[in-house]
Scaffold this motif. Sequence first.
Motif, PDB file in Angstrom:
ATOM      1  N   SER A 167       0.832  -1.215   0.000  1.00 13.35           N
ATOM      2  CA  SER A 167       0.000   0.000   0.000  1.00 13.35           C
ATOM      3  C   SER A 167       0.865   1.263   0.000  1.00 13.35           C
ATOM      4  O   SER A 167       0.521   2.261  -0.632  1.00 13.35           O
ATOM      5  CB  SER A 167      -0.964   0.008   1.182  1.00 13.35           C
ATOM      6  OG  SER A 167      -0.277   0.183   2.389  1.00 13.35           O
ATOM      7  N   LYS A 168       2.007   1.216   0.682  1.00 13.39           N
ATOM      8  CA  LYS A 168       2.902   2.376   0.689  1.00 13.39           C
ATOM      9  C   LYS A 168       3.490   2.621  -0.700  1.00 13.39           C
ATOM     10  O   LYS A 168       3.589   3.767  -1.146  1.00 13.39           O
ATOM     11  CB  LYS A 168       4.008   2.192   1.725  1.00 13.39           C
ATOM     12  CG  LYS A 168       3.463   2.292   3.146  1.00 13.39           C
ATOM     13  CD  LYS A 168       4.524   2.135   4.189  1.00 13.39           C
ATOM     14  CE  LYS A 168       3.864   2.243   5.542  1.00 13.39           C
ATOM     15  NZ  LYS A 168       4.737   2.082   6.645  1.00 13.39           N
ATOM     16  N   LEU A 169       3.858   1.536  -1.385  1.00 11.81           N
ATOM     17  CA  LEU A 169       4.361   1.674  -2.751  1.00 11.81           C
ATOM     18  C   LEU A 169       3.272   2.222  -3.684  1.00 11.81           C
ATOM     19  O   LEU A 169       3.551   3.069  -4.539  1.00 11.81           O
ATOM     20  CB  LEU A 169       4.884   0.335  -3.273  1.00 11.81           C
ATOM     21  CG  LEU A 169       6.191  -0.170  -2.653  1.00 11.81           C
ATOM     22  CD1 LEU A 169       6.495  -1.587  -3.142  1.00 11.81           C
ATOM     23  CD2 LEU A 169       7.337   0.764  -2.970  1.00 11.81           C
ATOM     24  N   ASN A 170       2.041   1.758  -3.505  1.00 13.20           N
ATOM     25  CA  ASN A 170       0.935   2.273  -4.316  1.00 13.20           C
ATOM     26  C   ASN A 170       0.691   3.751  -4.038  1.00 13.20           C
ATOM     27  O   ASN A 170       0.407   4.514  -4.956  1.00 13.20           O
ATOM     28  CB  ASN A 170      -0.343   1.469  -4.059  1.00 13.20           C
ATOM     29  CG  ASN A 170      -0.327   0.133  -4.764  1.00 13.20           C
ATOM     30  OD1 ASN A 170       0.374  -0.050  -5.746  1.00 13.20           O
ATOM     31  ND2 ASN A 170      -1.111  -0.803  -4.257  1.00 13.20           N
ATOM     32  N   ASN A 171       0.810   4.174  -2.784  1.00 10.62           N
ATOM     33  CA  ASN A 171       0.647   5.593  -2.437  1.00 10.62           C
ATOM     34  C   ASN A 171       1.726   6.448  -3.108  1.00 10.62           C
ATOM     35  O   ASN A 171       1.437   7.534  -3.629  1.00 10.62           O
ATOM     36  CB  ASN A 171       0.690   5.802  -0.920  1.00 10.62           C
ATOM     37  CG  ASN A 171      -0.560   5.284  -0.241  1.00 10.62           C
ATOM     38  OD1 ASN A 171      -1.590   5.095  -0.866  1.00 10.62           O
ATOM     39  ND2 ASN A 171      -0.443   5.065   1.066  1.00 10.62           N
ATOM     40  N   ILE A 172       2.950   5.951  -3.104  1.00 11.17           N
ATOM     41  CA  ILE A 172       4.056   6.670  -3.747  1.00 11.17           C
ATOM     42  C   ILE A 172       3.792   6.772  -5.249  1.00 11.17           C
ATOM     43  O   ILE A 172       3.974   7.823  -5.865  1.00 11.17           O
ATOM     44  CB  ILE A 172       5.415   5.993  -3.463  1.00 11.17           C
ATOM     45  CG1 ILE A 172       5.766   6.136  -1.976  1.00 11.17           C
ATOM     46  CG2 ILE A 172       6.518   6.562  -4.339  1.00 11.17           C
ATOM     47  CD1 ILE A 172       6.951   5.284  -1.533  1.00 11.17           C
ATOM     48  N   LEU A 173       3.347   5.676  -5.851  1.00  7.95           N
ATOM     49  CA  LEU A 173       3.033   5.642  -7.271  1.00  7.95           C
ATOM     50  C   LEU A 173       1.944   6.659  -7.599  1.00  7.95           C
ATOM     51  O   LEU A 173       2.046   7.392  -8.586  1.00  7.95           O
ATOM     52  CB  LEU A 173       2.613   4.241  -7.693  1.00  7.95           C
ATOM     53  CG  LEU A 173       2.269   4.058  -9.175  1.00  7.95           C
ATOM     54  CD1 LEU A 173       3.509   4.278 -10.026  1.00  7.95           C
ATOM     55  CD2 LEU A 173       1.706   2.679  -9.415  1.00  7.95           C
ATOM     56  N   GLN A 174       0.903   6.724  -6.793  1.00 10.85           N
ATOM     57  CA  GLN A 174      -0.185   7.677  -7.016  1.00 10.85           C
ATOM     58  C   GLN A 174       0.304   9.113  -6.911  1.00 10.85           C
ATOM     59  O   GLN A 174      -0.099   9.976  -7.687  1.00 10.85           O
ATOM     60  CB  GLN A 174      -1.326   7.446  -6.008  1.00 10.85           C
ATOM     61  CG  GLN A 174      -2.054   6.138  -6.193  1.00 10.85           C
ATOM     62  CD  GLN A 174      -2.648   5.974  -7.585  1.00 10.85           C
ATOM     63  OE1 GLN A 174      -3.184   6.908  -8.170  1.00 10.85           O
ATOM     64  NE2 GLN A 174      -2.493   4.786  -8.153  1.00 10.85           N
ATOM     65  N   THR A 175       1.213   9.368  -5.971  1.00 10.52           N
ATOM     66  CA  THR A 175       1.769  10.696  -5.795  1.00 10.52           C
ATOM     67  C   THR A 175       2.602  11.086  -7.009  1.00 10.52           C
ATOM     68  O   THR A 175       2.536  12.236  -7.494  1.00 10.52           O
ATOM     69  CB  THR A 175       2.660  10.768  -4.528  1.00 10.52           C
ATOM     70  OG1 THR A 175       1.858  10.331  -3.412  1.00 10.52           O
ATOM     71  CG2 THR A 175       3.157  12.150  -4.270  1.00 10.52           C
ATOM     72  N   LEU A 176       3.381  10.138  -7.521  1.00  7.50           N
ATOM     73  CA  LEU A 176       4.217  10.409  -8.685  1.00  7.50           C
ATOM     74  C   LEU A 176       3.388  10.644  -9.936  1.00  7.50           C
ATOM     75  O   LEU A 176       3.788  11.412 -10.815  1.00  7.50           O
ATOM     76  CB  LEU A 176       5.206   9.275  -8.916  1.00  7.50           C
ATOM     77  CG  LEU A 176       6.307   9.124  -7.860  1.00  7.50           C
ATOM     78  CD1 LEU A 176       7.118   7.856  -8.121  1.00  7.50           C
ATOM     79  CD2 LEU A 176       7.210  10.340  -7.863  1.00  7.50           C
ATOM     80  N   LYS A 177       2.239  10.004 -10.047  1.00  7.00           N
ATOM     81  CA  LYS A 177       1.378  10.164 -11.223  1.00  7.00           C
ATOM     82  C   LYS A 177       0.756  11.563 -11.284  1.00  7.00           C
ATOM     83  O   LYS A 177       0.408  12.036 -12.341  1.00  7.00           O
ATOM     84  CB  LYS A 177       0.268   9.109 -11.225  1.00  7.00           C
ATOM     85  CG  LYS A 177       0.739   7.745 -11.678  1.00  7.00           C
ATOM     86  CD  LYS A 177      -0.428   6.783 -11.716  1.00  7.00           C
ATOM     87  CE  LYS A 177      -0.008   5.423 -12.209  1.00  7.00           C
ATOM     88  NZ  LYS A 177      -1.129   4.476 -12.227  1.00  7.00           N
ATOM     89  N   LYS A 178       0.619  12.215 -10.141  1.00  5.71           N
ATOM     90  CA  LYS A 178      -0.026  13.535 -10.099  1.00  5.71           C
ATOM     91  C   LYS A 178       0.858  14.604 -10.555  1.00  5.71           C
ATOM     92  O   LYS A 178       1.666  14.964 -11.017  1.00  5.71           O
ATOM     93  CB  LYS A 178      -0.497  13.865  -8.683  1.00  5.71           C
ATOM     94  CG  LYS A 178      -1.647  13.011  -8.253  1.00  5.71           C
ATOM     95  CD  LYS A 178      -2.068  13.365  -6.857  1.00  5.71           C
ATOM     96  CE  LYS A 178      -3.170  12.432  -6.395  1.00  5.71           C
ATOM     97  NZ  LYS A 178      -3.591  12.677  -5.068  1.00  5.71           N
TER      98      LYS A 178
END
Length: 178
Positions: A167-178
């Motif tokens: 979930s932490k990796l997914n959160n980082i990924l979502q942040t990078l996509k923005k």
Amino acid sequence: MDIGVISMRYARALLKSATDTKQEDMVYQNMITMAKSFVDVPALRHTIDNPMLSKDKKESLLLVAAGDKPSALTKAFIALVLKEDRENMIQFMANSYVTLYRKQKNVIRGKLTTAARVSAETEQKMRQMVESKTQGTVEFETEVNPDIIGGFILEYDTYRMDASVKSKLNNILQTLKK
């Protein structure tokens, strides 16, 4: 009449009788086993609903579904349900009893999901933490799921704490996509 209303009435009566005779814990285990039997063996529902099957055979099946050594009260309850021709609702009665018992005894279900097996000591610490927050007894279930990569997911009541690496990796990924 509504299945929920009928099953709840039978479950309340069973819980009252079990509490009065101090058998509520044993009956609780029997009802958990019976409810699980209906889920694990879907053919059980069809067999119990079969009008061609005799009451004696249905009773034997339900006693087996209730576990190794059903209590005397569980046996009497199954006999009553069959006598009243309510066997098609017994799965709902078992689930209703479990729900009422948990509410009466303040039993909370909890689940700990980890990437690797945890020690009994760690599991006990998590259980104690949940018990201190809920002021109740916790029925704890642990699950190993390597997909979460690391960390843990703790769930109880309506609370969910996700401290998994995934979930932490997914959160980082979502942040990078923005």
